[in-house]
Design a protein around this motif. Structure first.
Motif: not given
Ligand code: FES
Length: 300
Positions: A183-185, A190-196, A212-214, A261-265
């Motif tokens: 998970l890359l944000a 980050l809001a949707p990816l931390q929920a996911l 991952w969060h920048w 793997s799957l990557a979600l951005l």
């Protein structure tokens, strides 16, 4: 309206009070309704099956090919009312907005919807909450001079606003149970990816999850503490909380643990473009990369 003209532009030229924000088919603030009429498929892309059946369309994505009888979207009657339960300011000009919907909202963790502050002022934001939680949470990046930002800064507890339908494909699929997730944000992506991630853990996802969060600026991740608490209770969740200055170095070092793997951005269009090639070079095919871009600066 001349044949072939853009419906949103034509409505604006005719002085109709139609709302708009992105002009890219993403924010759903330009909804209009044309029940029982032929609607180009492109103008309904991203709408829910119910919205499509009710004849809603995105004016910015509609090319006028014939006469249409239209009704403008009215958030007060077409949207879901909700009231503000809390407003929390975080470093980096981020506002955490929590709402109590006055009727249940159907959504999946990671989806987004339009928040309407008034009939002409709506912006699309991702849900940071899970459907199992009582309040709806949104992380808003405030922008200096932005119309929505200016109004939401002055919002008060108990104030009513209206919600559009939840949509979007950035959601956890139980079929991913055994696949490592990357998970890359950046920023409030980050809001949707931390929920996911939380939804995946709730559904007992078996493979590792690397989040991952920048940060958008040179500062700590705005969700650092709750994420570290979550990771402490979930060994399969690995956090990589980084700053903007570390982004290029991190990209060069990016490795995929498994070809499965799957990557979600999620982030700005530029952020997503920067990630595509390194992910491809690391061994992920296009179908293994799921992204959602937001157009934050224009939407503020
Ligand atoms: S202005 Fe049409 S979807 Fe955003």
């Amino acid at each position: 309206m001349p044949t072939g003209s853009n419906l949103l532009s034509a409505l604006q030229a005719a002085g109709q009070p139609v709302s708009w924000s992105c002009r890219a088919g993403q924010c759903q603030s330009c909804l209009v309704q044309a029940p029982a009429q032929a609607i180009p498929a492109a103008a309904q892309r991203g709408l829910t099956p119910q919205q499509q059946a009710e004849g809603w369309l995105l004016a910015c994505q509609c090319s006028v090919e014939h006469d249409m009888q239209l009704t403008l979207h009215d958030p007060a009657s077409d949207g879901l009312p909700a009231q503000i339960e809390s407003l929390e300011r975080l470093p980096g000009d981020i506002l955490v907005l929590r709402l109590r919907p006055l009727r249940p909202l159907r959504y999946q963790a990671g989806q987004h919807l339009t928040l309407w502050l008034s009939p002409q002022l709506g912006r699309s934001y991702s849900l940071a909450s899970l459907p199992t939680e009582p309040l709806l949470e949104f992380h808003l990046q405030l922008h200096e001079g932005g119309a929505f930002s200016n109004q939401i800064r002055q919002a008060e507890l108990g104030q009513r606003l209206y919600l559009g339908a939840a949509t979007g494909h950035l959601c956890y699929d139980p079929a991913w149970h055994d696949r490592p997730l990357l998970l890359l944000a950046r920023g409030t992506g980050l809001a949707p990816l931390q929920a996911l991630a939380r939804d995946a853990l709730r559904q007992e996802h078996a493979a590792p999850i690397h989040l991952w969060h920048w940060s958008a600026a040179e500062q700590d991740c705005y969700l650092q503490q709750p994420l570290r608490e979550l990771a402490a209770s979930a060994p399969s969740l690995q956090l990589h909380l980084r700053t903007r200055a570390q982004f290029d170095t991190d990209l060069r070092a990016l490795r995929i643990g498994s070809r499965n793997s799957l990557a979600l951005l999620c982030g700005s269009p530029g952020f997503i473009e920067q990630l595509r090639r390194p992910l491809f070079m690391a061994g992920l095919a296009g179908r293994q990369i799921i992204d959602e871009a937001f157009l934050a600066p224009q939407l503020g």
